[in-house]
Design a protein around this motif. Structure first.
Motif, PDB file in Angstrom:
ATOM      1  N   THR A   1      -3.952   0.509  -2.593  1.00  0.00           N
ATOM      2  CA  THR A   1      -3.471  -0.834  -2.274  1.00  0.00           C
ATOM      3  C   THR A   1      -3.418  -1.687  -3.532  1.00  0.00           C
ATOM      4  O   THR A   1      -4.275  -1.578  -4.409  1.00  0.00           O
TER       5      THR A   1
ATOM      6  N   THR B   1       5.824  -5.773   0.450  1.00  0.00           N
ATOM      7  CA  THR B   1       5.761  -4.543  -0.351  1.00  0.00           C
ATOM      8  C   THR B   1       6.637  -4.740  -1.581  1.00  0.00           C
ATOM      9  O   THR B   1       7.780  -5.195  -1.474  1.00  0.00           O
TER      10      THR B   1
ATOM     11  N   THR C   1       0.839  -1.200   0.000  1.00  0.00           N
ATOM     12  CA  THR C   1       0.000   0.000   0.000  1.00  0.00           C
ATOM     13  C   THR C   1       0.869   1.244   0.000  1.00  0.00           C
ATOM     14  O   THR C   1       1.881   1.310   0.706  1.00  0.00           O
TER      15      THR C   1
END
Length: 288
Positions: free
Chosen positions: A169, A179, A164
């Motif tokens: 997101t 991530t 995000t």
């Protein structure tokens, strides 16, 4: 305060699959992994003449996930679960091998005939012991579905493959907190991203050069900046004279034993032997 950079790793050149060139910051003698990430390969950029392009023919995996992100070129995925996908620039294929799958990643017939530049990434993400034998899963995400956020109105942007950024997101689901960002910074621009101190984080420079972390460590194309777990943000800044293109990766470490052999990554040697037995007996299937 931003995290410091603990080390900058230079890629090594090697061959993968059917013999295509990759630049690899890990696993190497300098760095075995950045838990939960097991491998980072920069495929190319390689300019293929017509008829030359090669890929990775049928091979098995168990115990982890493979992520393919293509910047240029064309590839097609086939696997023993009956999945098929064509990757074009900007597309992402997130494959959870889990209990076991046989797959191939090859240039498309059209790309092989015409030639061109292949440029992209394959990343291996480890699975926790409790998910090593999870059913295989395939997430094929075209470029148009990857969320993109404008950073400054001047051309700096971030594509959110996993995780995000602000209120945006990713559409890709991950088994553990991950991530995966593709960040493009115009000359002189900066990027700051919050990462919990418990997570490992790094930045790979695709092109250009920049400064990273509180200690303003310089890294250039083909280098990986690994951040220390000493603060809650990671930072990257483009130098004043050139664009900076990079990947930002972060994930919650599993802190579990890693036993790997070729295409299998498990927690014990016995599990690796079982993986070979299951593959050789056909339990992982074949590509039809």
């Amino acid at each position: 305060m931003p995290r410091h950079v603990s080390q900058v790793i230079q890629t090594v050149q090697t061959l993968e699959g059917g013999g295509f060139p990759v630049r690899r910051p890990f696993p190497t003698p300098q760095c075995s992994q950045v838990d939960p990430f097991l491998l980072l390969d920069h495929m190319g950029p390689k300019d293929w003449l017509p008829g030359e392009a090669i890929g990775a023919p049928d091979h098995p995996h168990r115990g982890f996930e493979t992520v393919t992100y293509l910047l240029s070129g064309e590839m097609e995925h086939k696997d023993s679960q009956g999945n098929y996908g064509k990757l074009t620039p900007g597309d992402v294929q997130w494959m959870t091998a889990g209990a076991g799958v046989v797959h191939s990643e090859m240039p498309t017939v059209e790309f092989r005939e015409s030639g061109g530049v292949t440029n992209g990434f394959q990343i291996w993400v480890n699975l926790p012991a409790k998910l090593k034998l999870t059913p295989p899963r395939y997430q094929d995400t075209p470029a148009a579905q990857i969320p993109e956020v404008d950073l400054d109105g001047e051309g700096s942007r971030v594509r959110i493959i996993a995780g995000t950024v602000g209120d945006t997101t990713a559409v890709i689901d991950t088994h553990t907190p991950i991530t995966f960002l593709h960040v493009t910074l115009q000359p002189g621009a900066a990027f700051t991203h919050a990462v919990p101190p418990s997570q490992n984080a790094m930045a790979y420079v695709i092109s250009g050069s920049g400064q990273f972390g509180e200690n303003a460590q310089t890294a250039a194309a083909g280098q990986l900046a690994v951040f220390a777990n000493d603060a809650e943000t990671v930072t990257a800044s483009a130098l004043p004279d050139a664009l900076l293109d990079l990947l930002v990766l972060a994930g919650e470490p599993l802190n579990e034993p890693v036993v790997r052999y070729g295409p299998f990554v498990m927690n014990t040697r016995e599990e690796i032997l079982q993986a070979f037995q299951d593959y050789q007996s056909g339990k992982m299937g074949v590509i039809s």
